[in-house]
Each structure stands twice: as structure tokens, then as C-alpha cells.
Design a protein around this motif. Structure first.
Motif, PDB file in Angstrom:
ATOM      1  N   VAL B  50       0.836  -1.201   0.000  1.00  0.00           N
ATOM      2  CA  VAL B  50       0.000   0.000   0.000  1.00  0.00           C
ATOM      3  C   VAL B  50       0.869   1.248   0.000  1.00  0.00           C
ATOM      4  CG1 VAL B  50      -1.815   1.238   1.191  1.00  0.00           C
ATOM      5  CG2 VAL B  50      -1.807  -1.229   1.167  1.00  0.00           C
ATOM      6  N   VAL B  51       1.935   1.182   0.781  1.00  0.00           N
ATOM      7  CA  VAL B  51       2.838   2.335   0.811  1.00  0.00           C
ATOM      8  C   VAL B  51       3.349   2.605  -0.599  1.00  0.00           C
ATOM      9  CG1 VAL B  51       5.062   3.180   1.645  1.00  0.00           C
ATOM     10  CG2 VAL B  51       3.526   1.954   3.184  1.00  0.00           C
ATOM     11  N   PHE B  52       3.735   1.520  -1.264  1.00  0.00           N
ATOM     12  CA  PHE B  52       4.254   1.670  -2.622  1.00  0.00           C
ATOM     13  C   PHE B  52       3.200   2.287  -3.519  1.00  0.00           C
ATOM     14  CE2 PHE B  52       4.889   0.165  -6.940  1.00  0.00           C
ATOM     15  CZ  PHE B  52       6.195   0.575  -7.163  1.00  0.00           C
ATOM     16  N   LEU B  53       1.973   1.790  -3.388  1.00  0.00           N
ATOM     17  CA  LEU B  53       0.892   2.306  -4.238  1.00  0.00           C
ATOM     18  C   LEU B  53       0.715   3.803  -4.022  1.00  0.00           C
ATOM     19  CD1 LEU B  53      -1.559   1.760  -6.122  1.00  0.00           C
ATOM     20  CD2 LEU B  53      -2.900   1.502  -4.036  1.00  0.00           C
ATOM     21  N   VAL B  54       0.577   4.187  -2.756  1.00  0.00           N
ATOM     22  CA  VAL B  54       0.285   5.589  -2.465  1.00  0.00           C
ATOM     23  C   VAL B  54       1.469   6.469  -2.849  1.00  0.00           C
ATOM     24  CG1 VAL B  54      -0.232   7.222  -0.624  1.00  0.00           C
ATOM     25  CG2 VAL B  54      -1.323   4.968  -0.647  1.00  0.00           C
ATOM     26  N   GLN B 102      -3.961  -0.724 -11.041  1.00  0.00           N
ATOM     27  CA  GLN B 102      -2.881  -0.688 -10.046  1.00  0.00           C
ATOM     28  C   GLN B 102      -3.464  -0.627  -8.633  1.00  0.00           C
ATOM     29  OE1 GLN B 102       0.185  -1.215 -10.764  1.00  0.00           O
ATOM     30  NE2 GLN B 102       0.802  -0.258 -12.664  1.00  0.00           N
ATOM     31  N   ILE B 103      -4.497   0.202  -8.462  1.00  0.00           N
ATOM     32  CA  ILE B 103      -5.099   0.291  -7.128  1.00  0.00           C
ATOM     33  C   ILE B 103      -5.648  -1.068  -6.726  1.00  0.00           C
ATOM     34  CG2 ILE B 103      -7.047   1.241  -5.839  1.00  0.00           C
ATOM     35  CD1 ILE B 103      -6.546   3.901  -7.162  1.00  0.00           C
ATOM     36  N   ALA B 104      -6.374  -1.700  -7.652  1.00  0.00           N
ATOM     37  CA  ALA B 104      -6.965  -3.000  -7.326  1.00  0.00           C
ATOM     38  C   ALA B 104      -5.869  -3.983  -6.932  1.00  0.00           C
ATOM     39  CB  ALA B 104      -7.753  -3.536  -8.517  1.00  0.00           C
ATOM     40  N   LEU B 105      -4.823  -4.030  -7.731  1.00  0.00           N
ATOM     41  CA  LEU B 105      -3.753  -5.006  -7.497  1.00  0.00           C
ATOM     42  C   LEU B 105      -3.140  -4.824  -6.119  1.00  0.00           C
ATOM     43  CD1 LEU B 105      -1.843  -7.192  -8.667  1.00  0.00           C
ATOM     44  CD2 LEU B 105      -0.367  -5.323  -9.378  1.00  0.00           C
ATOM     45  N   TRP B 110      -2.757  -6.082  -0.203  1.00  0.00           N
ATOM     46  CA  TRP B 110      -2.706  -5.708   1.212  1.00  0.00           C
ATOM     47  C   TRP B 110      -3.889  -6.299   1.975  1.00  0.00           C
ATOM     48  CZ3 TRP B 110      -6.361  -2.297   3.554  1.00  0.00           C
ATOM     49  CH2 TRP B 110      -6.077  -2.008   4.898  1.00  0.00           C
ATOM     50  N   ARG B 111      -5.064  -6.184   1.353  1.00  0.00           N
ATOM     51  CA  ARG B 111      -6.293  -6.558   2.020  1.00  0.00           C
ATOM     52  C   ARG B 111      -6.362  -8.065   2.294  1.00  0.00           C
ATOM     53  NH1 ARG B 111      -9.830  -8.374   3.934  1.00  0.00           N
ATOM     54  NH2 ARG B 111     -12.051  -7.985   4.044  1.00  0.00           N
TER      55      ARG B 111
ATOM     56  N   PHE C 415       3.613  -5.082 -15.861  1.00  0.00           N
ATOM     57  CA  PHE C 415       2.988  -5.440 -17.133  1.00  0.00           C
ATOM     58  C   PHE C 415       1.857  -4.477 -17.479  1.00  0.00           C
ATOM     59  CE2 PHE C 415       0.161  -8.008 -19.853  1.00  0.00           C
ATOM     60  CZ  PHE C 415       1.050  -8.216 -20.883  1.00  0.00           C
ATOM     61  N   ILE C 416       1.115  -4.060 -16.453  1.00  0.00           N
ATOM     62  CA  ILE C 416       0.066  -3.065 -16.707  1.00  0.00           C
ATOM     63  C   ILE C 416       0.698  -1.770 -17.219  1.00  0.00           C
ATOM     64  CG2 ILE C 416      -1.686  -1.611 -15.636  1.00  0.00           C
ATOM     65  CD1 ILE C 416      -2.057  -3.877 -13.559  1.00  0.00           C
ATOM     66  N   SER C 417       1.703  -1.297 -16.481  1.00  0.00           N
ATOM     67  CA  SER C 417       2.315  -0.010 -16.848  1.00  0.00           C
ATOM     68  C   SER C 417       2.876  -0.049 -18.255  1.00  0.00           C
ATOM     69  CB  SER C 417       3.444   0.326 -15.876  1.00  0.00           C
ATOM     70  OG  SER C 417       2.971   0.302 -14.573  1.00  0.00           O
TER      71      SER C 417
END
Lengths: 224, 351, 614, 109
Positions: B50-54, B102-105, B110-111, C415-417
Motif C-alpha cells: 500500500v505504501v508503494f501504491l500511495v 494498479q489500485i486494485a492489485l 494488502w487486504r 505489465f500493466i504499466s
């Protein structure tokens, strides 16, 4: 289809190989040969497609009946396409002798017949190669068609012809060599001992493929 | 030299330290019980997701804002606008897809981290769902293809009738330009005529070629279509003019073409960008040898009057570079040889 | 090629399936080749015919090349990040290639060319599919070995020879090839066009030809093995996705590499015997060449007919490995197994009809181009399906974050990016702007470089226990992943920005152009990130080699609690793989968290009321 | 595989029949090439003749592959896996011929 289960019940020794079943009911060797030929057909195709593309990029193209009009020992006589017809028939006939060799190997395991037909195949191959050698020599020495110049017209014709027939001839040559090896093995009785003449069938596939390619090389250079 | 050794030593030491730490954690893990350690590292890693995502998304938007002024190149041609708008449409679709997936992944990662008390859902298939996520991308892509091809055929279609013609020839490592001169027609050129002096092989027997001129800088008239006839004489080059969204390979043996309408003069562009030295540049975009990166040409876009003034000062290439020099003799010789060769050829084919 | 059939009556269907004679000995100890008497060092480690050993050979050679290829990129990134800055150590190491500590343009172009060649072919083709096809195909389909272990060995040794030739080319006086990994003629065909177009290019072509033979031998073997040697019950619809992906990869290679061979042969002829397939009207160094009547674009067609499938040859194995790792670690069946297979097939088929999208601005006929635009954007559909299915696999899972899983998730993100930027490039009108800029560099490095590497890392971390019977260090794996993930985005994401500004790729320096020289700071940043990532890979190498010898020993033959067949073999797997009979397969490989069981291996017979599939 | 004599004889018969066909087609092709080319060329109908050659060559290929190479007697799916890749070539041929034609338009000097 004999299921592998029958093998497992015999439990010991060889039956350890208790795999499933081949979907194509062929041995891996034959399958591999088939797929090798599929791959090889792509390399030939790349050459023939090159030929097509380059030919389409020229206004005019030499007429095959003009280029290929000589016959050995008959100098000065114009016999368009006669020599190549001879070559083509040699190759077709060698294919026929090969298919007969395969046939007598698979169906009758008849060593003598297989050797006979295989030898004829090799002979056909050699005649074809010799003819090609004569044709090349004639074109280069007498007609001055080389890699860089072509008196008949588009220069591309020359180098395409030599490259593609050369690549085909190379296949014929390897085929002849492999045939020689296999013929010796047949004559020695290797395959009788093995109980299978499948090797003859596999090299047969290769030989027919060489014939098959010639159909298209012939069409490209001598007909179209 | 010594500093480099020190740097390398430092790196090696650093790697060793990390390695020792890692080994230690392994021993600690065995002491503490593997399951416990695994749960803990699962927790850390899932949080890092999550940190990476944000942080990644934040960095993405920040960097776009930061580099905006550099990366958005003012388009200075008509079709450039089309391409830019296409780009924006594509960016919209792909951007939405990017952010959502990306958010979903990372959110799911995390979830749904491992816990002892929960079982994963056995959910191997849902045809309806799969059908939808086949159809929706297919529809989006069809839209993009339709827009794209419509523009593509406009851009690559025949040039407008009133186009100026400029011939540009690439060689290692510079561009040669040829303008048609007063008669508005480029003379023939032929490969066999190329010499060091006659770089693009102009056929001076062709009267149209006598007034052709070969400037060192390309001048274009604003809002007037121009057709580039693109050639190369040694290896493949590529005419790339980023501001005009022009790019086309120069291939030896064939002539490629690209037409466009410049819309902003160099002067206006200087004002717009606030850069008094602004120049339109031609870059080579196809690797052509070791001097590839220096193969630059420059373009001036100006009004018709300025352009006319410029053309009137240009001297024809024949008059200024060939006439009366050794080059002319050389040209005559080659001409003669060619004529003879052709005659000889005609004879042999008649036979 | 064909060996004697032993006891044909007992083997009625598979006359010729004789390499499995080791199975027919009855004595099945560690080594099966009873004819090969005892395994000595040479037959066991060097000229081994055991697919697992060959896999390791491919992997380690691949890692060597990855190290070399990565190093090359670090060196040329130095020039891009710190142009004209002298680093005396470079001169110490490279001598005349870096006079005064500044990399020379010749050297720079040599570096980028070899970087591309090495990573695309030697690492991501041989190292990736060579390793995992060899390791996993027999193990996961339940076979003793490849169909022809001998050809399999030959495949590696051809690769090895190719490696030697390629490596040797670095030491030529004029250096290795410097014409770009695509080797477009006339630059690659005319000796005087560039320093590396001479002997360097000859070595390159010979190396590539050897490499092609290696790929073909390997590919033929993979295909026949998967088709013919599956164990009982292992129908095509029960194969793990890894096997599907590797099979399709092999098919792609079989069909496309011969075309590259054709292109290379014609190029060799143009260079040596005076044909002009790719040459026409060339005037170079003050004189005209006699070559006449060919066309340079022809080579590009032939090259990309291979080149595009090659992209999928690189990425498909990663698809397979990642699917497997995701399902195992999410403890959840892969979502849409059938859709995954169909999309693999669709991608493979489309791969052969899109090659010209690399050539939109090369003077390609606009109408032909438009057909390719349409077909190219079609690829996005199966790719999208795959991505959605992977995400759906993670959804509602019970995820264990083994290092392999981290890399699998990283793969999907990458892969998405990278895939989405392909939609820009596939559209010919947009490609006019983006072609040959850093946008392209960013796109393909993310989508086939980093993604494929992530797939490879996932594979190595996941199957390391199978290969060496030991575990790799997790902590190092985590550090490796996070540094690589963050670093890779830092390297390649900003390149999009440069690409949008029109900055061309393959530029030694941007000094000459005021349009391109405003990214100095960014280039420096990218170079630093590249070094960081490179050093993180060293961590991986240390972890890998250390763990081979000193890693924690495996105590359980199935460390990840996975369903597939390779985990039913003993920890120390001998030649022949299964000490007893081959396992029988009853179910698909993705029965995770089904009916209260965390995992159900494929060898577990179906229960009452269960169907074999899903 | 059967060792029955009758089947074997039938096979030989089929082989000879195929040989005959291959020979006939080749002869017809050569006769056409030698005698008809000029006629068709004068009437701008060369494309008809060329199509004829292509169709006949494909027919020959069919005979060789199905009978000589025995593909007719293999499992159908094997034949399919071999033939499907060939369709890629078809596409490549069309694309490259179109390209060749456009090079003709673009040739310079």
C-alpha cells in the motif's frame, strides 16, 4: 489404442514408463521431424517471400524461358525449360522411390527392397545435384549471370536464383548424405534388430520436404 | 583511481553487511518459530504494497506536474494538433485503466494477506465477468483504432496541391537540402551522378535542375503545406522534427515522403517559449553510425515575404558550385559513360 | 537422433520413445541412463543430459549474461547521466574505448548494441525459457526427461558456443557490433559504415546463427515433450499454465527463428559474396558501392517477423510462471484458467501478424500499416484479459508473501504499466510522434525487460528449492524485490517524459540539440537509479550462489504446498525424476482452498461427486 | 499398422497414381510456360497463367504432403497443427507483395 494401464499391470521392468497417451499416435521422433520441417519451411518461406517482394519491386523481370533454354551437350539449341523438367522429374522420381522404401520398410520390413529403393533415391539425389551444378556453371560461365550482374534483366534475378536454389541444393545434399548413412544402417540390419524401420520414414519425410520445396522454387523461378 | 577502489570497497562492505543481517534474521526466525516470522514479514510486505501504491501514485502526479513544462512540446503543425488530441484521448482511457488496475492489485495484495482464520475463496471462473472485461477493452480499442486510422490516412494521404517541395537527403552525418528554385520544380537526380561535389547526384542535363539550390538551413513558410521528399545515400536515417510531429525514415534506394503544415513561425515560438534562441531542429531518429547523435539540421519558419526574400538571395547550386569547376567535367564524363553503357545494354538485349 | 527401441512389444504405441529406456531398466536409482554406466563429473555436470542439470546450466549462463548485459547498461548510463565528465577508472579498465575517462561514441554504440542483444536473446530467451522449459516441462507433465535428452544437451552447447562467439567479439580490435541489436542494414551490411560493422558484425551474425540453432533444438524438444510424453491423466486441459505458456513459447520460437536465420543468411551474403538483398544505391566514404536493386526495408520485415514473436517468447514464459506463483501463494485457483489459455493462444497467433508495427515510419505503405494498426491493437484484448484474471486471482485470496509472490505482483504491476503504453505506440498516427524516442525505450523495458525479469525472479525464488534442495534467504529476497521494484520504476518511468518531448533513443549525447538537452538532471537521476538496481541484483546473485551451498536445507518436499507434479518428486531428484512409477494425474493443478482443503495435489484421486476440471 | 498384403498393394497403387498426377501436372505446367506465355502476355492476361501455376503448385504440394508424407493417414489434429502455422505465411506473403509493389513506386534515382 493400448492404454498404458495394461503396461502398469505387468509391473516390473520396462513397464515403469507408464505415461499417458500420445494425442497424435506417433512417436516423438516422427513428431519432432514434422515440426522441424514446419520450422524449416519458414526459413524457405522467408527466402521465397524475399523473392516475391523484390520481384514486385521491379518493373520487369527476366523471362524464364529465355534464361533457362540450354541443355547439356546440345549447344546452340534452344530448348526452353527442358533441362529443368528433367531435373524436376528426377526429384519427383526420387521421392517416389523414397516413399516405396518407406513403404516396404514399414509394411514388410523387407531389408533388400528398402536398400534397393533407398539406393535409387540416392542416385536421384545425386543426378539432381549434378544437374544443378551443370546449370549453375552454364549460367555463370556461358551466360555471365553472376551475383552482381545479369544479362537477362533485373540483377536481383541472379542473386535470388543462386541463393534460393543453392539453399535448396544444400538441403538435397544433406538429404543425400543422411540417406547414405541410413542405407548403410539398413543394409547392416540395424533396423531389423531394432524391430522398426521408423528411421527410414523420418528421413523420408525430410526427403519429401525437399521435393515439396522444389515445387515452389520451380514455380517461382521457372514458371512465373 | 583510489577513490574508485574505495567506492567499490564500500559497496562490497555494504553488501556484506546486508547479507549478514539477512542471515541473522534467518537464525532469529528459526529461534522464534517460522510461522510467526512469516506472518510478520507478510504483514510488513503487505503494508509496503500500500505504501508503494500511495507513494508511487503521489510521485507519479508530482513528477508529471514537475516535468510538464519540459515534456509537453508545443505542437507547431496542423497534424501535430491531431496527434496531440489523439494522445490525450488515449491517455484518458489508459490512465483510467492504469489507476484502477494498479489500485486494485496493490489494495487486494494488502487486504487479502495471509491470516490463519480465513480461507481463500475457491472461485475459479465467472464467464459473465470475463466476457465483460473482454468486450469493454475491445470497444475502447476499436474507438482508438478508428480515430487513429482516420488521422493516419489524413497524414499519409496525398499532399495539398499548393505544397512547396523540399528534398532532404541524409548522409553520415548531416542533412543535405535541395529546393526547386524559381521554376518550382526539382530536377532529376540519379545515383550514378553522386560525387563529393554533387552530393545528391543532380542530373544537370535536366534543365529543371539548373536553378535548384541547396541551402544549409531549411526555410518553411508558415501555414503553407510543405512536402518533404526524403532520401538517403548511405545508410538509413530518419527525419525527425519533434515540434512538427514529423518522423520518416530516409532509406537508401527509395524516396519516402512526409507532408505537413507548419503553423507557428520561429519568431512567434521564441516569444511563446521565452527562449530568444529557439530554433526548430531536425534530428536523426534512426541509428546511422557513431555520429548519429550529432546529425542535426535547423529549420526557420517564416512569413511568405521573408521566405521570398530568402529564396531570392539563394544562388543556384549549379551556378555556384558546379559551373566551370572540375566537378562539371566529372559530371560530363559520368554522363558520357552512362550513355554508352545504356547504348551497349540496348544492343545486347536486341540480340 | 533415434535410438534403438528396446522391447517394442511392451511399448506398442511409442515405438521410438526410447530415451526413456532408463525407465525400462527396472532399476531406478538416481541415474536412469544405465547405458551411460556411471555418471562421472563430466557427464553429470558438463555434458549432462539430465533436463534439470541443463536447466541449471541455462540459468547460470543466463545469469552471467544478465550480469554482463546489466553492467554494459550501467557503463553507458554513466555517459548519459554524466556526459563529458571524466571518470579515470573507465580509462583504466577500457583503455582506448574511454579516452580520458570519457566513453567514446564508438564504445557507447557498441555497449547499447550488445546490451540489447545479450538481454533479449541470451538472458530473456535462453536464460528464461531455456531454464524453465527445461526444468518444468518434464517435472510438471510427469515425464522422466525430455523427448531427446541428447538434442537437449546440444541445445545448451549451441547456446554456449554462441555465448563464446559473442563474448569474443568484445575483444576484437574494432570492437563488437555497434549497429543496434536490430542490426538494420545497410549500417550492418556495409563494412565501412561503422567500426562495428566489420568483424564485430561477423561475430554477431555467427553468434546469432548458433543461438538460433540452440533455440530451434530446444523448442522442438519442448514441443514434442509436452505433446507426447505427458503422464497418465495429464490431459492438455489439466496442464499447469506454465506448461501452456512454455509450449506456446516454443511454438513461437520454432516458427519465427527460422525467419531470422533467413534474414541473417541474406545479410551474411550481402556482406561477403556481393549479393544486394538489402542494398541499393549506396554512396559511402566517397565512393559508390556496386550493390544494386535490393531494399533495406526488406530486412526489417524479415527481422520483425521474428522480432515481434520474440517479444512474446520473452514474456509468455513469465506469464506462465507468474500465474503459477500467484495461484500457489494466494492459495486460490487461477481465475479463468480457460480464458488464460485462450488468451495465450490468441497472443501467439496475433504475434505473427503484427510485426510491421515496428516499422510505421520506415516508409511502410500506409495502407499496409493500417492493417497492422488494427491487428496490433487486438493484442491488447487478450493482454487485458490476463491482467484482469491475475487481479481476480489475488482478490479474496489468502496471500503468503514469499519473495516469489512479491515478484509476481510486481510483474503484474509492471505489465500493466508497460502494456498500456503499447496502446499509444501501436496506433500508427501516434507512433509518428513517439517512434524511436525514449517513450519506446520506457515501454519495452517495462513490458518485456523488467516484467520478464520479474517473472524470471519469481520463477527462480519459487523453484530454487526444487533445483538445489535448499531455500534462499527470504530477507535478502525482500530487499531485492523492493529495491528492484522501486528502482525499476525510477529508471523507466521518467523516460516516458523524455519520450514525449521527442528525445530520440540511441543518442550518445544531447548537447547538439537545444530541444533535447533540458533533461540533464533527470538523466542523472536515472543513472543513479540504474546503478542502485544493478547493485540490488548483486544481492540476488550473492543470495543465489550462497544458498546453493549453504542455504537452509529443505525438510519438506513441497515447501510451498503446491499442487503441481514437480513437488511430488523427492527433494534430491535424480535423473528420471520419480523413483517409482510416474504419478497419475486426476485433477487440474489449481485446486487451492477447495472444499476446506488448503491444497489438493494433482495426484489426489477425485472424490465422490468431484469433476476433474474446475 | 497392418501387414496385410492387400492393403500394402493398395498403398503402392496409390503411390503410383500420385506419381502419375504429379507428372501430368508438371508436364502441363511446362507446356503452358513454353507455349502460352507469349500469348497471354500479349493480351495482358499473364495473371491468369500465373494463378494457374500457383494453383497447380499447391495441388502438387497437396499430393506430396498427403500421400508421400503420409499426412492423410495421420491423426487429423496433427495435420491441423502443421497446417495452421502455414496460414501465417499466407499473411506474410500478401503483406510483403504489397510492400514490394510500394517499393516499386518509391524507387528513386
Amino acid at each position: 489404442m493400448t492404454e498404458a494401464t495394461t503396461l502398469t499391470t505387468t509391473a516390473i521392468g520396462p513397464s515403469r514408463w507408464n505415461g499417458g497417451r500420445s494425442p497424435f499416435k506417433v512417436s516423438w521422433g516422427k513428431l519432432m521431424m514434422w515440426y522441424f520441417l514446419v520450422g524449416d519451411s519458414f526459413s524457405f518461406a522467408s527466402f521465397l517471400i524475399t523473392y516475391g517482394a523484390l520481384r514486385f519491386s521491379y518493373e520487369s523481370w527476366p523471362a524464364p524461358t529465355k534464361v533457362f533454354s540450354s541443355f547439356p551437350l546440345l549447344e546452340g539449341v534452344k530448348l526452353p525449360l527442358m533441362f529443368v523438367s528433367f531435373m524436376t522429374f528426377t526429384l519427383i522420381m526420387s521421392s517416389v522411390t523414397m516413399v516405396l522404401a518407406v513403404h516396404y520398410g514399414n509394411h514388410e520390413m523387407n531389408r533388400k527392397k528398402v536398400v534397393k529403393w533407398l539406393s535409387l533415391t540416392i542416385l536421384g539425389g545425386i543426378i539432381f545435384l549434378a544437374s544443378q551444378a551443370w546449370e549453375w556453371t552454364h549460367l555463370i560461365v556461358d551466360e555471365h549471370m553472376t551475383l552482381s550482374q545479369n544479362p537477362f534483366g533485373a540483377p536481383a534475378f541472379g542473386w535470388l536464383f543462386f541463393t534460393i536454389t543453392g539453399f535448396h541444393g544444400f538441403h538435397v545434399l544433406t538429404g543425400v548424405i543422411i540417406n547414405c548413412i541410413v542405407t548403410t544402417k539398413v543394409a547392416r540390419g540395424d533396423y531389423d534388430r531394432k524391430g522398426s524401420y521408423e528411421m527410414v520414414e523420418k528421413i523420408g519425410l525430410y526427403w519429401h520436404f525437399v521435393d515439396l520445396v522444389w515445387v515452389f522454387v520451380f514455380m517461382a523461378f521457372y514458371l512465373l | 583511481m583510489t577513490t574508485s577502489v574505495l567506492v567499490i570497497l564500500a559497496i562490497v562492505m555494504f553488501a556484506l553487511v546486508i547479507f549478514q543481517l539477512a542471515k541473522t534474521t534467518e537464525f532469529v526466525a528459526i529461534l522464534r518459530g517460522e510461522d510467526k516470522t512469516r506472518l510478520e514479514s507478510d504483514r510488513i510486505n503487505s503494508r509496503l504494497m500500500v505504501v508503494f501504491l500511495v507513494a508511487g501514485m503521489a510521485a507519479l502526479f508530482w513528477s508529471v506536474a514537475y516535468f510538464k513544462k519540459h515534456m509537453i512540446l508545443e505542437s507547431a503543425s496542423v497534424h501535430g494538433e491531431w496527434i496531440d488530441s489523439m494522445f490525450n484521448v488515449t491517455l484518458l482511457f489508459t490512465g483510467v485503466a492504469f489507476v484502477l488496475t494498479q489500485i486494485a492489485l496493490f489494495y487486494f495484495a494488502w487486504r487479502y494477506k495471509h491470516t490463519k482464520d480465513r480461507k481463500a475463496l475457491y472461485y475459479p471462473e465467472n464467464n459473465k465477468l470475463e466476457m465483460w472485461w473482454t468486450i469493454i477493452p475491445a470497444m475502447v480499442l476499436t474507438t482508438l483504432v478508428v480515430i487513429g486510422l482516420y488521422r493516419w490516412f489524413q497524414i499519409t494521404g496525398p499532399e495539398p496541391k499548393d505544397s512547396n517541395v523540399v528534398e532532404i537527403t541524409g548522409k553520415q552525418f548531416s542533412w543535405m537540402l535541395r529546393y526547386p528554385g524559381k521554376d518550382g520544380k526539382l530536377g532529376e537526380n540519379r545515383f550514378e551522378y553522386i560525387t563529393e561535389g554533387n552530393g545528391v547526384g543532380i542530373d544537370f542535363n535536366d534543365p529543371r535542375s539548373r536553378d535548384d539550390f541547396m541551402p544549409s538551413e531549411m526555410h518553411l513558410v508558415v501555414n503553407r503545406p510543405v512536402l518533404l521528399r526524403i532520401k538517403a545515400r548511405d545508410v538509413i536515417h530518419d527525419v525527425g522534427i519533434p515540434h512538427f510531429r514529423v518522423k520518416m525514415d530516409a532509406v537508401p534506394g527509395i524516396t519516402t515522403r512526409f507532408w505537413f503544415i507548419p503553423t507557428i513561425t520561429t519568431e512567434e515560438m521564441r516569444k511563446k517559449t521565452g527562449n530568444p534562441d529557439f530554433t526548430y531542429e531536425i534530428a536523426c531518429d534512426q541509428l546511422c553510425g557513431t555520429g548519429h547523435f550529432g546529425m542535426k539540421g535547423t529549420i526557420v519558419v517564416e512569413s511568405q515575404e521573408e521566405y521570398d526574400k530568402w529564396t531570392s538571395t539563394q544562388k543556384s547550386f549549379y551556378e555556384s558550385g558546379i559551373q566551370g569547376t572540375a566537378e562539371e567535367k566529372k559530371f560530363a564524363e559520368i554522363s558520357m559513360q552512362l550513355k554508352n553503357a545504356e547504348a551497349a545494354k540496348a544492343n545486347t538485349t536486341h540480340e | 537422433m533415434s535410438d534403438p527401441v528396446i522391447n517394442p512389444p511392451l511399448n506398442p504405441v511409442y515405438t521410438g520413445d526410447t530415451t526413456h529406456r532408463q525407465d525400462s531398466t527396472g532399476e531406478i536409482h538416481d541415474h536412469g541412463h544405465h547405458e551411460h554406466h556411471k555418471d562421472n563429473f563430466i557427464t553429470k555436470y558438463i555434458f549432462s543430459q539430465d533436463h534439470k542439470m541443463i536447466a541449471k546450466q541455462f540459468l547460470i549462463t543466463g545469469m552471467f549474461w544478465a550480469l554482463v548485459g546489466g553492467m554494459l547498461s550501467v557503463i553507458f548510463r554513466v555517459q548519459l547521466g554524466f556526459p563529458n565528465q571524466a571518470f579515470p577508472i573507465l580509462e583504466t579498465i577500457f583503455g582506448k574505448w574511454a579516452p580520458g575517462g570519457i566513453i567514446s561514441p564508438d564504445f557507447y554504440y557498441m555497449l547499447i548494441t550488445m546490451h540489447g542483444t545479450i538481454l533479449v536473446f541470451f538472458v530473456l530467451t535462453a536464460g528464461l525459457s531455456g531454464t524453465f522449459a527445461n526444468l518444468l516441462i518434464p517435472l510438471q507433465i510427469g515425464a522422466r526427461d525430455m523427448a531427446s535428452p541428447f538434442l537437449n544437451m546440444l541445445s545448451y552447447w549451441f547456446f554456449f558456443m554462441a555465448s563464446v562467439v559473442m563474448l569474443a567479439s568484445f575483444f576484437l580490435p574494432q570492437g563488437a557490433s555497434d549497429v543496434g541489436w536490430t542490426a538494420y542494414p545497410p549500417l550492418s551490411a556495409v563494412h565501412e559504415a561503422s567500426p562495428g560493422s566489420g568483424a564485430g558484425m561477423d561475430f554477431w551474425l555467427i553468434g546469432m546463427a548458433l543461438f538460433i540453432f540452440s533455440s530451434l533444438l530446444g523448442g522442438l524438444n519442448y514441443i514434442t515433450t509436452v505433446l507426447n510424453l505427458r503422464t497418465k491423466g495429464m490431459s492438455m486441459s489439466k496442464m499447469p499454465l506454465t506448461i501452456w505458456a512454455l509450449l506456446i513459447t516454443a511454438v513461437l520460437g520454432l516458427l519465427s527463428f527460422p525467419v531470422l536465420l533467413g534474414a541473417a543468411i541474406l545479410l551474411i551474403f550481402d556482406r561477403t559474396i556481393g549479393t544486394s538483398f538489402y542494398l541499393d544505391n549506396i554512396f559511402i566514404n566517397g565512393h559508390a558501392l556496386p550493390n544494386d536493386g535490393g531494399n533495406a526495408i526488406l530486412y526489417q520485415h524479415l527481422f520483425w517477423f521474428l522480432g515481434h514473436p520474440e517479444v512474446y517468447i520473452v514474456i509468455l514464459p513469465a506469464f506462465g510462471l507468474v500465474s503459477e506463483v500467484l495461484a500457489t501463494n494466494a492459495r486460490k485457483p487461477i481465475f479463468g484458467y480457460r480464458a488464460m489459455i485462450l488468451s495465450l493462444l490468441a497472443i501467439a497467433i496475433i504475434a505473427f501478424v503484427v510485426w510491421a508495427h515496428h516499422m510505421f515510419v520506415t516508409g511502410l505503405n500506409p495502407f499496409v500499416a493500417s492493417v497492422f494498426v488494427f491487428l496490433t491493437l487486438l493484442v491488447a484484448v487478450p493482454s487485458a484479459i490476463k491482467v484482469f484474471n491475475w487481479i481476480a486471482t489475488v482478490w479474496q485470496g489468502n496471500i503468503k508473501f514469499a519473495p516469489a509472490m512479491l515478484f509476481a505482483i510486481g510483474f503484474v504491476s509492471m505489465f500493466i504499466s508497460g502494456g498500456l503504453t503499447g496502446i499509444f505506440l501501436g496506433n500508427s498516427a501516434l507512433d509518428i510522434e513517439l517512434h524511436d524516442t525514449y517513450f519506446v525505450v520506457a515501454h519495452f523495458h517495462i513490458v518485456m525487460g523488467i516484467s520478464a525479469f520479474f517473472g524470471m525472479f519469481a520463477g527462480v525464488y519459487h523453484w530454487f528449492p526444487k533445483m538445489y534442495g535448499r531455500l534462499m534467504n527470504n530477507t535478502l529476497g525482500y530487499i531485492h524485490f523492493w529495491v528492484t521494484m522501486v528502482g525499476a520504476y525510477m529508471i523507466f518511468w521518467p523516460m516516458h517524459y523524455m519520450g514525449l518531448a521527442g528525445v530520440p533513443r540511441r543518442y550518445y549525447s544531447f548537447d547538439a540539440f537545444q530541444s533535447f538537452n533540458m533533461f540533464g538532471g533527470l538523466n542523472e537521476f536515472i543513472t543513479m537509479a540504474a546503478m542502485l538496481v544493478f547493485f540490488a541484483q548483486l544481492l540476488f546473485l550473492i543470495n543465489f550462489f550462497y544458498s546453493i551451498f549453504y542455504g537452509r536445507k529443505l525438510t519438506n518436499e513441497n515447501p510451498w504446498q503446491s499442487n503441481t507434479l514437480e513437488w511430488t518428486t523427492p527433494i534430491k531428484t535424480g535423473h528420471g525424476n520419480w523413483p517409482g512409477d510416474l504419478p497419475t494425474v486426476y485433477r487440474w493443478p489449481y485446486d487451492y482452498s477447495k472444499n476446506g482443503d488448503e491444497y489438493i495435489p494433482q495426484t489426489t484421486p477425485l472424490r465422490e461427486g468431484e469433476t476433474g476440471g474446475h | 499398422m497392418s501387414n496385410e498384403h492387400g492393403e500394402s498393394a493398395n498403398m503402392v497403387k496409390l503411390i503410383l497414381k500420385t506419381t502419375l498426377w504429379l507428372s501430368i501436372i508438371t508436364i502441363v505446367e511446362i507446356i503452358a510456360a513454353v507455349l502460352l506465355t507469349d500469348l497471354f502476355e500479349r493480351n495482358n492476361m499473364l495473371i491468369v497463367l500465373n494463378s494457374f501455376y500457383i494453383i497447380m503448385s499447391l495441388a502438387k504440394a497437396f499430393f506430396i504432403v498427403s500421400v508421400f508424407m503420409h499426412l492423410k493417414f495421420e491423426v487429423k489434429f496433427l495435420a491441423i497443427t502443421i497446417l495452421i502455422p502455414m496460414t501465417f505465411l499466407l499473411f506474410a506473403v500478401v503483406a510483403l507483395l504489397a510492400e514490394g509493389n510500394s517499393w516499386l513506386q518509391m524507387r528513386n534515382y
